[in-house]
Enzyme design. Structure first.
Site: not given
Ligand code: PMT
Length: 403
Positions: A209, A272, A274, A288, A308, A325, A343
């Protein structure tokens, strides 16, 4: 702070060989350093080099009458603005935790009223041992700041937590914590995940992404500036590593999960940030994938769900304070509230990623912080500003959560 007086206690571990460089950097940062060695530290570093770099006679004996005449050990304990112990071996930590005062350094620890900062360094199994954990817990309860250890390759050939924190990080910790500005996360260990993950389809193709890492890196820097010891677990981004932050680079969601779980037990607060891929290809081709001329017929890739990461950390017996986030495009608050509950997070920060001037790969953001006691919106501003406000708000929530 200019002229800050440091008694540097040196334990008998291999990392002691780094202490001449540590003394040099502390002195270069304007600090006055008196080295104090344990008996076993003599095996790893010489008094000559420490005396040369510190400009002080090294102290290594409680019964050194000549040294005692110029500055007795109680005087030395009073002289110190900070007692820094680096490296602190498992044995030294055990002696400190139990109040044993059988040499000059452990006697100084009991005699000083100055803040004490301990940088552990030992083999990873010794660090993970319940006795060491117990002793570290006692020191923390006694008000000692524990900085590190770092994660990485060790002198014994193993890889994991136990390396002494890098010298630059120790120096910047002392500088930040002696700065008169408010440092609300002093001594706290903070873990930040940032950037995207890449899920491999074949050696040259992947699912990912557009997370740039900007928001996560800004949070790591804001937490560092607030006095925290910060570890940043980062996906592939084009940003320089933040100074004074321990960084672990990963590619896939599985690697991020493993790096996070390796240290999550030693963390106070986790952000979190990422954008972790929710799915990965069931199978990554070793070669490939050749282009097939399919005459317009579709080709499909089978996907499987990634674990997760935040939920895995929340499931630990003693999880850190967890801040997630939420990247949402509609019903922001409603969806984020549900995500926080699903979560098991302490707090969640929601941003609208359908607005291309904020969120993914932009320099600004606008977020709402949601937690058990309410919500706060931080208006559109540079990501560094959003990060400082979030760090300030989370350190308050963390503190009130503990009391
Ligand atoms: O990196 P930038 O360009 O500055 O952009 C910032 C951002 C938009 C990436 C950031 O502000 C943001 O929103 N991060 C969370 C992105 C995300 O994956 O959101 P989600 O709603 O899909 O996930 C919710 C939470 O679960 C997140 O904290 C994520 O890190 C966590 N997660 C998601 C999937 C997974 N398998 N494991 C996780 O821990």
């Amino acid at each position: 702070m200019q002229g800050k007086r440091i008694v540097l206690g040196i334990g008998g571990g291999i990392a002691a060989y780094k202490t001449p460089a540590l003394v040099r950097q502390l002195v270069a940062a304007g600090m006055d350093v008196i080295p104090v060695m344990t008996e076993s530290a003599n095996h790893f570093v010489t008094t000559t080099v420490l005396t040369t770099f510190s400009g002080h006679r090294v102290r290594n004996d409680l019964w050194d009458l000549e040294a005692e005449r110029s500055m007795g050990h109680i005087e030395l304990a009073r002289w110190a603005d900070t007692l820094l112990i680096a490296p602190a071996t498992a044995n030294l930590i055990a002696r400190l935790a139990n109040g044993l005062s059988n040499d000059l350094l452990t006697t100084l620890y009991l005699a000083t009223t100055a803040p004490t900062v301990v940088a552990p360094a030992m083999n990873l199994e010794m660090w993970n041992h319940s006795a060491t954990k117990r002793n570290i817990g006692v020191l923390e309860t006694d008000g000692v700041s524990i900085i590190g250890p770092d994660y990485g390759e060790q002198a014994c050939g193993e890889t994991g937590p136990g390396r002494m924190l890098e010298i630059e990080d120790i120096v910047s910790h002392l500088l930040v914590t002696t700065d008169p500005i408010d440092t609300p996360m002093t001594g706290l260990r903070v873990l930040v995940t940032a950037g995207p993950t890449r899920e491999s389809i074949d050696p040259v193709r992947y699912i990912t992404n557009s997370s740039s890492g900007k928001q996560g890196y800004a949070i790591a820097e804001a937490a560092r500036d607030a006095g925290a010891i910060v570890t940043l677990v980062s996906g592939p981004v084009a940003l320089p590593p933040p100074k004074g932050v321990q960084q672990i680079n990963i590619i896939s969601a599985a690697e991020m999960k493993s790096a996070v779980l390796d240290i999550a037990n030693d963390i106070d607060i986790m952000f979190g940030v990422a954008a972790v891929a929710d799915y990965r290809p069931t199978h990554s081709e070793p070669h490939k994938i050749k282009k097939m001329y399919r005459n317009g017929s579709p080709m499909s890739i089978e996907l499987v769900e990634n674990d997760d990461i935040l939920a895995s950390v929340a499931a630990l017996s003693d999880p850190p304070y967890l801040v997630g986030f939420a990247a949402e495009t509609q019903s922001l608050v409603k969806n984020a509230v549900q995500k926080r509950e699903r979560k098991c997070l302490d707090a969640i920060v929601v941003n609208d990623v359908s607005d291309h001037t904020i969120g993914f790969d932009s320099d600004e953001n606008e977020v709402t912080l949601l937690h058990a006691h309410g919500e706060t919106t931080f208006d559109k501003s540079p990501k560094a500003e959003i990060a400082s406000k979030l760090v300030a708000a989370i350190s308050e929530l963390y503190t009130s959560n503990r009391t």
